[in-house]
Scaffold this motif. Structure first.
Motif, mmCIF file in Angstrom:
data_model
loop_
_atom_site.group_PDB
_atom_site.id
_atom_site.type_symbol
_atom_site.label_atom_id
_atom_site.label_comp_id
_atom_site.label_asym_id
_atom_site.label_seq_id
_atom_site.Cartn_x
_atom_site.Cartn_y
_atom_site.Cartn_z
ATOM 1 N N MET A 107 0.865 -1.178 0.000
ATOM 2 C CA MET A 107 0.000 0.000 0.000
ATOM 3 C C MET A 107 0.902 1.229 0.000
ATOM 4 S SD MET A 107 -3.193 1.268 0.268
ATOM 5 C CE MET A 107 -4.260 0.172 1.160
ATOM 6 N N ALA A 108 0.977 1.905 -1.136
ATOM 7 C CA ALA A 108 1.865 3.061 -1.264
ATOM 8 C C ALA A 108 1.221 4.326 -0.717
ATOM 9 C CB ALA A 108 2.262 3.253 -2.727
ATOM 10 N N ALA A 109 -0.101 4.436 -0.824
ATOM 11 C CA ALA A 109 -0.809 5.621 -0.318
ATOM 12 C C ALA A 109 -2.294 5.301 -0.232
ATOM 13 C CB ALA A 109 -0.590 6.823 -1.228
ATOM 14 N N LEU A 110 -2.972 6.058 0.611
ATOM 15 C CA LEU A 110 -4.418 5.922 0.766
ATOM 16 C C LEU A 110 -5.046 7.289 0.493
ATOM 17 C CD1 LEU A 110 -6.941 4.316 1.649
ATOM 18 C CD2 LEU A 110 -6.444 5.039 3.989
ATOM 19 N N PHE A 111 -5.978 7.320 -0.438
ATOM 20 C CA PHE A 111 -6.692 8.550 -0.778
ATOM 21 C C PHE A 111 -8.091 8.465 -0.190
ATOM 22 C CE2 PHE A 111 -3.399 8.031 -3.898
ATOM 23 C CZ PHE A 111 -2.880 9.306 -4.014
ATOM 24 N N VAL A 112 -8.502 9.518 0.498
ATOM 25 C CA VAL A 112 -9.807 9.537 1.149
ATOM 26 C C VAL A 112 -10.604 10.726 0.631
ATOM 27 C CG1 VAL A 112 -11.051 9.621 3.342
ATOM 28 C CG2 VAL A 112 -8.836 8.463 3.209
ATOM 29 N N GLU A 113 -11.775 10.423 0.099
ATOM 30 C CA GLU A 113 -12.682 11.446 -0.421
ATOM 31 C C GLU A 113 -13.737 11.727 0.637
ATOM 32 O OE1 GLU A 113 -14.175 11.670 -4.722
ATOM 33 O OE2 GLU A 113 -15.687 10.495 -3.654
ATOM 34 N N ALA B 116 3.146 1.999 -10.429
ATOM 35 C CA ALA B 116 1.747 1.828 -10.010
ATOM 36 C C ALA B 116 1.193 0.525 -10.577
ATOM 37 C CB ALA B 116 0.912 3.009 -10.472
ATOM 38 N N TYR B 117 0.613 -0.268 -9.702
ATOM 39 C CA TYR B 117 0.052 -1.563 -10.086
ATOM 40 C C TYR B 117 -1.471 -1.510 -10.134
ATOM 41 C CZ TYR B 117 -0.912 -6.593 -9.916
ATOM 42 O OH TYR B 117 -1.376 -7.854 -10.172
ATOM 43 N N GLY B 118 -2.076 -0.856 -9.144
ATOM 44 C CA GLY B 118 -3.528 -0.838 -9.129
ATOM 45 C C GLY B 118 -4.104 -0.085 -7.958
ATOM 46 N N VAL B 119 -5.415 -0.203 -7.846
ATOM 47 C CA VAL B 119 -6.196 0.478 -6.819
ATOM 48 C C VAL B 119 -6.956 -0.576 -6.035
ATOM 49 C CG1 VAL B 119 -8.057 2.140 -6.402
ATOM 50 C CG2 VAL B 119 -6.442 2.523 -8.273
ATOM 51 N N VAL B 120 -6.947 -0.437 -4.721
ATOM 52 C CA VAL B 120 -7.707 -1.352 -3.871
ATOM 53 C C VAL B 120 -8.774 -0.544 -3.136
ATOM 54 C CG1 VAL B 120 -6.054 -1.239 -1.964
ATOM 55 C CG2 VAL B 120 -7.554 -3.197 -2.147
ATOM 56 N N ILE B 121 -10.001 -1.063 -3.181
ATOM 57 C CA ILE B 121 -11.150 -0.409 -2.545
ATOM 58 C C ILE B 121 -11.931 -1.459 -1.762
ATOM 59 C CG2 ILE B 121 -11.413 1.471 -4.216
ATOM 60 C CD1 ILE B 121 -13.451 -0.210 -5.725
ATOM 61 N N PRO B 122 -12.647 -1.037 -0.717
ATOM 62 C CA PRO B 122 -13.457 -2.014 0.021
ATOM 63 C C PRO B 122 -14.571 -2.602 -0.846
ATOM 64 C CG PRO B 122 -13.134 -0.047 1.330
ATOM 65 C CD PRO B 122 -12.631 0.264 -0.044
ATOM 66 N N SER B 123 -15.232 -1.748 -1.619
ATOM 67 C CA SER B 123 -16.295 -2.181 -2.522
ATOM 68 C C SER B 123 -16.442 -1.124 -3.606
ATOM 69 C CB SER B 123 -17.617 -2.364 -1.775
ATOM 70 O OG SER B 123 -18.059 -1.117 -1.275
ATOM 71 N N LEU B 124 -17.144 -1.458 -4.659
ATOM 72 C CA LEU B 124 -17.312 -0.532 -5.784
ATOM 73 C C LEU B 124 -18.003 0.758 -5.357
ATOM 74 C CD1 LEU B 124 -16.494 -0.474 -8.697
ATOM 75 C CD2 LEU B 124 -18.713 -1.421 -9.299
ATOM 76 N N LEU C 256 -5.338 10.293 -6.911
ATOM 77 C CA LEU C 256 -5.234 8.868 -7.243
ATOM 78 C C LEU C 256 -4.834 8.694 -8.703
ATOM 79 C CD1 LEU C 256 -5.723 5.836 -6.526
ATOM 80 C CD2 LEU C 256 -8.076 6.211 -7.288
ATOM 81 N N LEU C 257 -5.505 9.420 -9.589
ATOM 82 C CA LEU C 257 -5.177 9.309 -11.016
ATOM 83 C C LEU C 257 -3.741 9.735 -11.295
ATOM 84 C CD1 LEU C 257 -8.457 10.625 -12.695
ATOM 85 C CD2 LEU C 257 -7.742 8.247 -12.334
ATOM 86 N N ASP C 258 -3.286 10.783 -10.614
ATOM 87 C CA ASP C 258 -1.898 11.230 -10.786
ATOM 88 C C ASP C 258 -0.907 10.131 -10.415
ATOM 89 O OD1 ASP C 258 -2.649 13.718 -11.707
ATOM 90 O OD2 ASP C 258 -2.321 14.735 -9.790
ATOM 91 N N THR C 259 -1.179 9.413 -9.335
ATOM 92 C CA THR C 259 -0.251 8.360 -8.908
ATOM 93 C C THR C 259 -0.290 7.162 -9.849
ATOM 94 O OG1 THR C 259 -1.847 7.348 -7.412
ATOM 95 C CG2 THR C 259 -0.359 9.001 -6.486
#
Length: 125
Positions: A47-53, A76-84, A67-70
């Motif tokens: 986990m390189a960073a966590l973005f919170v909206e 960068a490999y991907g994005v992890v989210i709890p749910s869609l 997030l898009l910038d990173t």
């Protein structure tokens, strides 16, 4: 002699967490962050960073733009989210998913949606 990776730290692919928390408590934020951290550990991701909206409704929120910038970074490999749902309401989530995937990134959901009756019918046929 061959070195075993289990005994030597091997850097995992860099992933970035994203949480959409418009009306929540600190405890919930910590719990969701812990869920993402555990998912990354279990799947050997870093986990390189966590973005919170925090603000609802803005497609190009500072957190999502960050997030898009990173995702443009070479590691960068991907994005992890709890749910869609953490990408926003259904239309926004679909569009944001397309943006993320357009970078060639993977979109990983910790909690997948529950199967529908149509999905069960396909499994039985």
């Amino acid at each position: 002699m061959v070195t075993l990776t289990e005994r030597n730290p091997a850097p995992g692919p860099d992933v970035y967490g994203f949480l959409r928390l418009t009306h929540t408590t600190r405890a919930r934020r910590r719990a969701l962050s812990a869920v993402l951290d555990e998912y990354c550990r279990a799947h050997e991701l870093k986990m390189a960073a966590l973005f919170v909206e925090h603000a609802p409704g803005d497609f190009y929120s500072p957190a999502f733009v960050g997030l898009l910038d990173t995702l443009a970074l070479p590691d960068a490999y991907g994005v992890v989210i709890p749910s869609l749902g953490h990408l926003g309401p259904s239309r926004m989530a679909a569009e944001r998913s397309r943006f993320i995937l357009g970078f060639g990134a993977r979109l990983m959901q910790v909690r997948l949606p529950a199967p529908t009756f149509q999905d069960a019918d396909r499994c039985l046929s």
